[in-house]
Design a protein around this motif. Structure first.
Motif, short mmCIF file in Angstrom:
data_model
loop_
_atom_site.label_atom_id
_atom_site.label_comp_id
_atom_site.label_asym_id
_atom_site.label_seq_id
_atom_site.Cartn_x
_atom_site.Cartn_y
_atom_site.Cartn_z
N LYS A 181 -18.67 67.70 -22.44
CA LYS A 181 -17.94 66.46 -22.18
C LYS A 181 -18.63 65.64 -21.08
O LYS A 181 -18.73 64.42 -21.16
N GLU A 182 -19.10 66.34 -20.06
CA GLU A 182 -19.78 65.67 -18.97
C GLU A 182 -21.06 64.99 -19.46
O GLU A 182 -21.34 63.83 -19.12
N LEU A 183 -21.81 65.68 -20.30
CA LEU A 183 -23.05 65.11 -20.85
C LEU A 183 -22.75 63.98 -21.82
O LEU A 183 -23.47 62.97 -21.85
N ASP A 184 -21.71 64.15 -22.65
CA ASP A 184 -21.32 63.09 -23.59
C ASP A 184 -20.98 61.80 -22.83
O ASP A 184 -21.30 60.69 -23.28
N LYS A 185 -20.30 61.97 -21.70
CA LYS A 185 -19.94 60.80 -20.89
C LYS A 185 -21.19 60.11 -20.37
O LYS A 185 -21.30 58.87 -20.42
N GLU A 186 -22.16 60.90 -19.89
CA GLU A 186 -23.40 60.31 -19.38
C GLU A 186 -24.18 59.63 -20.50
O GLU A 186 -24.73 58.54 -20.31
N ILE A 187 -24.21 60.29 -21.68
CA ILE A 187 -24.92 59.70 -22.83
C ILE A 187 -24.29 58.38 -23.22
O ILE A 187 -24.99 57.39 -23.50
N LEU A 188 -22.95 58.33 -23.27
CA LEU A 188 -22.25 57.10 -23.63
C LEU A 188 -22.55 55.98 -22.63
O LEU A 188 -22.79 54.83 -23.02
N GLU A 189 -22.54 56.34 -21.34
CA GLU A 189 -22.83 55.33 -20.32
C GLU A 189 -24.25 54.78 -20.48
O GLU A 189 -24.47 53.56 -20.37
N LYS A 190 -25.20 55.67 -20.76
CA LYS A 190 -26.59 55.23 -20.97
C LYS A 190 -26.70 54.37 -22.23
O LYS A 190 -27.45 53.38 -22.26
N GLN A 191 -25.96 54.76 -23.27
CA GLN A 191 -26.02 54.01 -24.52
C GLN A 191 -25.45 52.61 -24.34
O GLN A 191 -25.98 51.62 -24.90
N ILE A 192 -24.38 52.49 -23.56
CA ILE A 192 -23.79 51.16 -23.28
C ILE A 192 -24.79 50.30 -22.52
O ILE A 192 -24.97 49.11 -22.82
N GLN A 193 -25.47 50.90 -21.54
CA GLN A 193 -26.50 50.17 -20.80
C GLN A 193 -27.61 49.72 -21.74
O GLN A 193 -28.11 48.59 -21.65
N TYR A 194 -27.99 50.62 -22.66
CA TYR A 194 -29.05 50.31 -23.62
C TYR A 194 -28.65 49.12 -24.51
O TYR A 194 -29.45 48.20 -24.73
N ASP A 195 -27.42 49.16 -25.02
CA ASP A 195 -26.96 48.09 -25.92
C ASP A 195 -26.85 46.75 -25.19
O ASP A 195 -27.03 45.68 -25.80
N LYS A 196 -26.56 46.79 -23.91
CA LYS A 196 -26.41 45.55 -23.15
C LYS A 196 -27.74 44.87 -22.87
O LYS A 196 -27.79 43.65 -22.62
N ILE A 197 -28.83 45.64 -22.93
CA ILE A 197 -30.14 45.07 -22.60
C ILE A 197 -30.49 43.93 -23.55
O ILE A 197 -30.93 42.85 -23.12
N ASP A 198 -30.32 44.15 -24.87
CA ASP A 198 -30.66 43.11 -25.85
C ASP A 198 -29.78 41.88 -25.64
O ASP A 198 -30.28 40.74 -25.71
N LEU A 199 -28.47 42.11 -25.39
CA LEU A 199 -27.59 40.97 -25.19
C LEU A 199 -27.98 40.19 -23.95
O LEU A 199 -28.05 38.94 -23.96
N ASN A 200 -28.25 40.90 -22.87
CA ASN A 200 -28.66 40.23 -21.63
C ASN A 200 -30.00 39.51 -21.79
O ASN A 200 -30.20 38.42 -21.26
N THR A 201 -30.90 40.16 -22.53
CA THR A 201 -32.23 39.56 -22.74
C THR A 201 -32.11 38.26 -23.53
O THR A 201 -32.75 37.25 -23.20
#
Length: 299
Positions: A74-94
């Motif tokens: 669960k702890e790792l899933d939470k970190e993965i989700l947070e990283k994935q959200i950051q990843y998805d935001k990069i294209d939108l911000n760019t």
């Protein structure tokens, strides 16, 4: 009739029995009564094998181990989700930043063009070069933005993949720790097993002692019955007749042959407590007790 000389208290009583049977009544075989013995149920306990110890320890700890792995997942899933959200935001911000850069430099290009018109210069090579530089700078900004975004996405992808690999390898990660805990649990189970085994042994041993005590009581009862039988059968002779026959002399000699081998004090102490011999000595018991007492006091 000559009787053997006893070398122990047990032999003395065996010879006294022979004397008693020989003098006091006609030979009649006494048949001991068969008294029911008891056999108490024992507590059964089988010591576990090494494999059973390990299996038991593994079962006891399985819930704890599964919770540890689940919580880490669960702890790792939470970190993965947070990283994935950051990843998805990069294209939108760019995309948003690129749109702002384009709008800004488009405005700069128009401003340069408007200034040249006001001056009446028109689209000379110098003006065209300035406008071209504006767009060139815009493209460099966009390229830098895209490069930075790509690098950030690559870094995030690497982090996400590392977290996923860590999640997939949780069983291997916890294996040494869990193996050590199982090993410790096996030690504790063995210590507890030793306690249980000792308690079972002591319980069964107590049952054995009770059985032996009861068995000894049966022997004593049979002996008492035999003596009672002998006493009843011997009532046919009077005391004077037994004296004349030499019964009491034989009994006293047998008793003295044994107790006379002991030191005076020991002989008196043991004889004074040996009330069973009264059955054979009758009134002569007190006489012999007095003689042994005198001997003991003289030492």
């Amino acid at each position: 009739m000559e009787f053997q000389t006893p070398t122990s208290r047990e032999e003395m009583y065996e010879i006294l029995h022979e004397i008693f049977y020989h003098y006091r009544f006609r030979p009649i075989v006494y048949e001991p009564k068969e008294l029911d013995k008891i056999e108490l149920p024992r507590m059964e306990y089988q010591t576990p094998t090494e494999e059973q110890f390990v299996e038991n320890a593994t079962k006891r700890l399985s819930g704890k181990h599964l919770r540890e792995i689940s919580e880490k997942e669960k702890e790792l899933d939470k970190e993965i989700l947070e990283k994935q959200i950051q990843y998805d935001k990069i294209d939108l911000n760019t995309e948003s930043l690129m749109a702002k850069i384009r709008a800004l430099y488009e405005e700069n290009a128009k401003r340069v063009q408007n200034e040249t018109v006001k001056r009446g210069v028109g689209y000379s090579d110098i003006i065209l070069e300035k406008i071209s530089n504006v767009y060139l700078e815009r493209d460099e900004k966009i390229l830098s933005l895209l490069t930075s975004a790509s690098q950030e996405k690559t870094a995030l992808e690497s982090q996400i993949n590392a977290l996923k690999a860590q999640k997939n390898g949780l069983n291997e990660f916890f294996a040494p720790v869990h193996a050590k805990e199982i090993e410790q649990m096996v030690i504790e189970l063995k210590e507890n097993e030793q306690k249980v085994s000792r308690e079972v042994f002591e319980y069964n041993n107590e049952l054995f002692r009770k059985e032996q005590t009861y068995a000894n009581s049966l022997i004593s009862q049979n002996a008492h019955l035999e003596l009672s039988y002998i006493e009843i059968r011997s009532k046919g002779y009077s005391k004077d007749e037994l004296i004349e026959m030499g019964y009491y002399n034989a009994v006293m000699k047998c008793v003295n042959d044994y107790y006379g081998t002991l030191n005076a004090v020991t002989a008196y102490n043991e004889f004074s407590q040996d009330t069973k011999v009264i059955v054979y000595l009758e009134d002569y018991y007190e006489e012999m007790l007095y003689l042994y007492k005198i001997r003991a006091n003289a030492t």
